[in-house]
Design a protein around this motif. Sequence first.
Motif, PDB file in Angstrom:
ATOM      1  N   TYR A   1       0.846  -1.209   0.000  1.00 28.90           N
ATOM      2  CA  TYR A   1       0.000   0.000   0.000  1.00 28.90           C
ATOM      3  C   TYR A   1       0.878   1.255   0.000  1.00 28.90           C
ATOM      4  N   TYR A   2       1.881   1.308   0.852  1.00 31.74           N
ATOM      5  CA  TYR A   2       2.720   2.503   0.909  1.00 31.74           C
ATOM      6  C   TYR A   2       3.675   2.589  -0.273  1.00 31.74           C
ATOM      7  N   SER A   3       4.136   1.462  -0.743  1.00 31.49           N
ATOM      8  CA  SER A   3       5.000   1.480  -1.927  1.00 31.49           C
ATOM      9  C   SER A   3       4.255   2.075  -3.122  1.00 31.49           C
ATOM     10  N   LEU A   4       3.021   1.643  -3.299  1.00 32.22           N
ATOM     11  CA  LEU A   4       2.228   2.142  -4.426  1.00 32.22           C
ATOM     12  C   LEU A   4       1.921   3.628  -4.289  1.00 32.22           C
ATOM     13  N   ALA A   5       1.619   4.067  -3.071  1.00 38.24           N
ATOM     14  CA  ALA A   5       1.300   5.484  -2.880  1.00 38.24           C
ATOM     15  C   ALA A   5       2.496   6.355  -3.230  1.00 38.24           C
ATOM     16  N   ALA A   6       3.680   5.953  -2.754  1.00 43.28           N
ATOM     17  CA  ALA A   6       4.886   6.729  -3.062  1.00 43.28           C
ATOM     18  C   ALA A   6       5.177   6.695  -4.556  1.00 43.28           C
ATOM     19  N   CYS A   7       4.978   5.535  -5.156  1.00 44.45           N
ATOM     20  CA  CYS A   7       5.221   5.373  -6.597  1.00 44.45           C
ATOM     21  C   CYS A   7       4.327   6.310  -7.409  1.00 44.45           C
ATOM     22  N   THR A   8       3.096   6.476  -6.959  1.00 44.00           N
ATOM     23  CA  THR A   8       2.165   7.326  -7.697  1.00 44.00           C
ATOM     24  C   THR A   8       2.675   8.763  -7.740  1.00 44.00           C
ATOM     25  N   LEU A   9       3.179   9.254  -6.621  1.00 42.22           N
ATOM     26  CA  LEU A   9       3.681  10.627  -6.639  1.00 42.22           C
ATOM     27  C   LEU A   9       4.918  10.774  -7.513  1.00 42.22           C
ATOM     28  N   SER A  10       5.822   9.813  -7.462  1.00 43.23           N
ATOM     29  CA  SER A  10       7.010   9.968  -8.319  1.00 43.23           C
ATOM     30  C   SER A  10       6.636   9.801  -9.788  1.00 43.23           C
TER      31      SER A  10
ATOM     32  N   LEU B   1       1.953   1.752 -11.213  1.00 44.23           N
ATOM     33  CA  LEU B   1       1.807   0.395 -10.682  1.00 44.23           C
ATOM     34  C   LEU B   1       3.144  -0.245 -10.344  1.00 44.23           C
ATOM     35  N   ALA B   2       4.223   0.378 -10.772  1.00 37.68           N
ATOM     36  CA  ALA B   2       5.532  -0.254 -10.618  1.00 37.68           C
ATOM     37  C   ALA B   2       5.878  -0.493  -9.150  1.00 37.68           C
ATOM     38  N   GLY B   3       5.319   0.334  -8.266  1.00 35.60           N
ATOM     39  CA  GLY B   3       5.557   0.147  -6.836  1.00 35.60           C
ATOM     40  C   GLY B   3       5.029  -1.180  -6.310  1.00 35.60           C
ATOM     41  N   GLY B   4       3.979  -1.673  -6.920  1.00 37.93           N
ATOM     42  CA  GLY B   4       3.463  -2.979  -6.516  1.00 37.93           C
ATOM     43  C   GLY B   4       4.368  -4.109  -6.968  1.00 37.93           C
ATOM     44  N   VAL B   5       4.857  -3.978  -8.203  1.00 42.42           N
ATOM     45  CA  VAL B   5       5.786  -4.980  -8.734  1.00 42.42           C
ATOM     46  C   VAL B   5       7.046  -5.036  -7.876  1.00 42.42           C
ATOM     47  N   ALA B   6       7.567  -3.850  -7.574  1.00 47.06           N
ATOM     48  CA  ALA B   6       8.864  -3.783  -6.891  1.00 47.06           C
ATOM     49  C   ALA B   6       8.776  -4.238  -5.433  1.00 47.06           C
ATOM     50  N   ALA B   7       7.556  -4.268  -4.866  1.00 46.70           N
ATOM     51  CA  ALA B   7       7.396  -4.736  -3.483  1.00 46.70           C
ATOM     52  C   ALA B   7       7.004  -6.211  -3.434  1.00 46.70           C
ATOM     53  N   GLY B   8       7.092  -6.883  -4.572  1.00 50.81           N
ATOM     54  CA  GLY B   8       6.593  -8.258  -4.633  1.00 50.81           C
ATOM     55  C   GLY B   8       7.420  -9.263  -3.852  1.00 50.81           C
TER      56      GLY B   8
ATOM     57  N   PRO C   1       7.599   0.472   6.471  1.00 47.89           N
ATOM     58  CA  PRO C   1       6.880   1.379   5.562  1.00 47.89           C
ATOM     59  C   PRO C   1       7.850   2.352   4.881  1.00 47.89           C
ATOM     60  N   PHE C   2       8.820   2.836   5.622  1.00 48.66           N
ATOM     61  CA  PHE C   2       9.842   3.717   5.049  1.00 48.66           C
ATOM     62  C   PHE C   2      10.530   3.045   3.860  1.00 48.66           C
ATOM     63  N   GLY C   3      11.012   1.824   4.065  1.00 54.14           N
ATOM     64  CA  GLY C   3      11.676   1.099   2.981  1.00 54.14           C
ATOM     65  C   GLY C   3      10.747   0.884   1.802  1.00 54.14           C
ATOM     66  N   SER C   4       9.501   0.575   2.086  1.00 49.18           N
ATOM     67  CA  SER C   4       8.536   0.340   1.008  1.00 49.18           C
ATOM     68  C   SER C   4       8.345   1.587   0.169  1.00 49.18           C
ATOM     69  N   MET C   5       8.296   2.727   0.847  1.00 47.57           N
ATOM     70  CA  MET C   5       8.083   3.971   0.115  1.00 47.57           C
ATOM     71  C   MET C   5       9.300   4.333  -0.733  1.00 47.57           C
TER      72      MET C   5
END
Lengths: 478, 478, 478
Positions: free
Chosen positions: A255-264, A288-295, A304-308
């Motif tokens: 969830y946090y990886s995707l949110a950060a990915c959306t802003l970048s 969507l790349a944040g979801g892939v990269a957190a797989g 959460p910090f690392g995920s973002m």
Amino acid sequence: MAQASTNMRLKLPITCFILEIILIILFGVLVQYNHETDAKEWYNETQSGHSNYENDFYYRYPSFQDVHVMIFIGFGFLMTFLQRYGFSSVGFNFLIAAFSLQWATLMQGFFHGMHGGKIHIGVESMINADFCTGSVLISFGAVLGKTSPVQLLIMAMFEVTLFAVNEFVVLSVVGAKDAGGSMTIHTFGAYFGLVVTRILYRPNLDKSKDRNSSVYHSDLFAMIGTLYLWMFWPSFNSAVTAHGDAQHRTAMNTYYSLAACTLSTYAMSALTAHDGKLDMVHIQNAALAGGVAAGTAGEMMLTPFGSMVVGFLAGIISVLGFKYLSPILEKKLKIQDTCGVHNLHGMPGILGAIVGAVTASVATVEIYGGGMEAVFPDVADGTIDASFQGVRQAIALAVTLGIALLGGLIVGFILKLPVFGAPPDTVCFEDSIYWEVEQSPHHTGEGTETGDVRHVKAHATDKTWALSDFTFLVCERN
Amino acid sequence: MAQASTNMRLKLPITCFILEIILIILFGVLVQYNHETDAKEWYNETQSGHSNYENDFYYRYPSFQDVHVMIFIGFGFLMTFLQRYGFSSVGFNFLIAAFSLQWATLMQGFFHGMHGGKIHIGVESMINADFCTGSVLISFGAVLGKTSPVQLLIMAMFEVTLFAVNEFVVLSVVGAKDAGGSMTIHTFGAYFGLVVTRILYRPNLDKSKDRNSSVYHSDLFAMIGTLYLWMFWPSFNSAVTAHGDAQHRTAMNTYYSLAACTLSTYAMSALTAHDGKLDMVHIQNAALAGGVAAGTAGEMMLTPFGSMVVGFLAGIISVLGFKYLSPILEKKLKIQDTCGVHNLHGMPGILGAIVGAVTASVATVEIYGGGMEAVFPDVADGTIDASFQGVRQAIALAVTLGIALLGGLIVGFILKLPVFGAPPDTVCFEDSIYWEVEQSPHHTGEGTETGDVRHVKAHATDKTWALSDFTFLVCERN
Amino acid sequence: MAQASTNMRLKLPITCFILEIILIILFGVLVQYNHETDAKEWYNETQSGHSNYENDFYYRYPSFQDVHVMIFIGFGFLMTFLQRYGFSSVGFNFLIAAFSLQWATLMQGFFHGMHGGKIHIGVESMINADFCTGSVLISFGAVLGKTSPVQLLIMAMFEVTLFAVNEFVVLSVVGAKDAGGSMTIHTFGAYFGLVVTRILYRPNLDKSKDRNSSVYHSDLFAMIGTLYLWMFWPSFNSAVTAHGDAQHRTAMNTYYSLAACTLSTYAMSALTAHDGKLDMVHIQNAALAGGVAAGTAGEMMLTPFGSMVVGFLAGIISVLGFKYLSPILEKKLKIQDTCGVHNLHGMPGILGAIVGAVTASVATVEIYGGGMEAVFPDVADGTIDASFQGVRQAIALAVTLGIALLGGLIVGFILKLPVFGAPPDTVCFEDSIYWEVEQSPHHTGEGTETGDVRHVKAHATDKTWALSDFTFLVCERN
């Protein structure tokens, strides 16, 4: 307009019937309910102290349904961005997914789920079958618009098989962890598809280039796909992790990886695109790349910090890939990647694999406590130390890339056989080859009324009617 | 066409990067897994008798996902009704939601979730972050079409902060109950947004009025948003209630409130609209008012009968608002409320707050039994009596309105600063200022063939191509 | 254009208000929270050893939400395939579903849920109310485009009542099993609707035939409906089965039945359609027949193999029905079945009933063990033997067909009364009779600019503007 070779009257029915009849026979011979779906076995478990509420159905099925929506709506609608290829995007996605999930049940069962010569199935095998299907759909994205449904079914048959082999090697032989499939699903599907599309290279594809783009509405349909993928990715990455904290943590990290990915993604899109305007291609895909990269690392104590941080980088890499790398791949390496799967699944998948290797290698009992067992069982029981788990993860990435590239090469050449009814270069990205496309009565009716029937008919024969007709414009000057 | 000031090449990337980097740093410093997402802590809990199946993930995550769909698909597509603003509706909704949920995690955590200087997060904080995001998206509805993405991000930053303050005051200081957020989410978001749009009043907005309306397809896209909001509202209102009967009851009350609201909405729409025809604006919006109005009292013993009465009234009030009040607000009070959030969230939110106050004030142990503890803990333990709980609810409404109105006033003036790239009055409700809008090859190609290229080109330069082009018509008379 | 009789200004509000007020009064008199939604009763249960986590909410609500999506998005969007009837398809679906679920709560409660003169409700009654609503929506599919919203509400009122009677007879009197409703939902809804549409036969319907077809985009909207129905059908069939293995098994059987059905649908579509091209009508509908056909036997030990055989046959039957039987029904039997519900729900429903009877009749303790109790309680306790359970299933089918046909006959004649505002033959399948359809500014504005205003206006008056305008073409010859 469609050439004889693309006629599916016999090819598609024969392929579908043969495949489905083989599936049914193999299911009849090999597949059984597992202990949670079999009436007798589950009853016996309840007699020995289990409650019906402990059936894994209640702890996996909501995740399964989210994954299921990603496969059929997510992937299906994401690919409707093409102006004249909406039926095929959603429809072939539907067909090859329905085939792949059955075939994957057998192939994955063969490697992971045999009990006394039988494959035992339940909700977890259903999730895994959908996962394998996801990999096939990623490859579909690379060849989108340039293949017949028969080619796609043949590709799916081989790819599912190779997926199961790779998954077995990565998870059971090498002993890597990859709950959300950064490697087994995304990296595998992307590089497999990229090699296939390279082998199927069409030097004259620019004859269809006017259809290889979106129109206003098709981009909105595609956003349905994007958003369902984005929203349910936390369920995807957590669907087959260990129950308890691991599943909970994985969903939250994603969830946090995707949110950060959306802003970048938005930042990079405005920064790189023409006139500072946002590009729908980036939003639909790179976010969507944040979801892939957190797989891979999602189930680990990534924080959460690392995920973002991971999501943030994934968005940047993905937009840069769409903007600068894809044109190079097409020109220099002759890789015609319709959906840009290299940018959404390829590079972010590799990033995810690397993050997973690093995160695994720094795992300590200090951080994981007794929870180490659920995430890294071999580290927990002292068989290996954490840094070696990191090495395993790296080996898994190499194996995945090797099998994907080699498999794609072989399957690509198989798909080149002229019997499968691939579309000619002039009518790629075009629904009307394989689908009845309804003619609105206005198309001909109005024309007739106003005496313009010839013009309309002429148009209808050299250009098929499709999405772009919504913006169609005919004006005759006399 | 877009004026220089609306160019986002630097403004948007800088804003996104600064915000995301601040978020990442603050998450790194302040945020930790809670006891259910942390490997070590949860393992220790399982050692002291808890099962992995008791992790709250399994009892909150399905609700979370429904709420998540409402935020991204529900709000996003509801706003696609505008003919030329689909990309922005879905796309800016996506951007500001992805930002807000991260920022809300921090702001709400600061007020509610600090443990030893750290913010502890899990699925419940994710739901609360999505709730706060919902409030921002309601305000977005009021200013839709008239703001740049940078303005929206700035608005979100302030609004999330004020939301967290208000939520803290209402729930923790005043001691009111508001599980579904009639006050904290809907009333707050609506009145905040209405004041902002009042401050941003554009006297010459009618220069863009031909785009401030729907076309056939855009109304169908909007219905996707409406239906997801309608279907999942029971999950929304029940997502953070106490487990057991309270969550179950809240979902059911909301279900019946919405059903009754739908019938009164259709009735009122036909009764008030031209020629007895139904108006899509009412169906898309007013049919949802029953969910808003059940937000506070939904968890109470409102009874299905009570829920239906509330929903029935909410639908009537909302349609009347769209039909008669909105034009007055625009003319007399200069409030240009694009989506009519006053009718969907404002008035029904206040209705919900009043219903909550009345329902709370008549609560008895006779009705609630031992279940009083879960709904009104202070009444259950004798600290206050039920009628005083009703007073608390009324105070909470007043506080919410006060903070929303004052906050909106200040933030509105901040957003007026000319640096944020707001669109000029002539090109509001228009995607092409901030988005690359693809040109179909037909637009120019066909024109060329038939000799009408000049006409087409001329059109393309003074009007941007967008949704309404699907119904575009050019005919030249000679 | 709309004739006076189709004006809904008074008819629709009066109908909606009367129905809703009756509903509210009856709910006030008859309906109570059940033991899981009532604060006091549930608290008392928790005191006697139950955990809040054992509230049935957590084991039924995710299934309920999937069913809910099928009812509102699935059915609603499936019917948007018509080019000018999208508002009505989604909007009337919404209206009659919102009414039906309330009325069904009362009717089903009257037959199944009375406790001391009160109807007790909770999540299971909500699922059953949605199921009953599904049956009404199937009948709606048969008469789609040819009825006013008032007619639909009247039809829903009677059909819900008869559904509850039939369900009571089938499940409680006859003692048949039908968890997924092959008989009670699909067969009942289809044949009821087919008789209604037969009674409402319009000999001059071909005056509206140019609107009784799809356009490109409307087929894509319809695919949203198809896919949600397809994906969530496993949840539908398993939503009210016994907890544990039965629910788990039902979902899985349905999953494989649908997958096999999809392949046979694609095969048959290409085989039977023009030029070997796929027909969207088949894909949108026949691919779902596997879910219908697994509705009765899904909870039984059908095996994945058996499920796939059933789905495979259902797809074949359904496509053949669309291709060859529907035209015959229309010409010979005067049954104008707009959505082809006979092919999707009628024949596959009967197939499902037969499969259920056969599967029941061969049930043995060998196979079911102690789990027999949950599936066939009367067989488990020795009241009857399995073959007699098969007879019960067959009787249930006959009863269902009888009540559906007779009920449809009576209700059809009621709906023929001229007071309900049915559309004339010339403007069937047309939104603008009952809905405000927005005029894009281009329609008139552009025309004016280029001097074609009269032509445009003339067109706008004799044909309403709707979906097909996206492909609209006007060319004037001089």
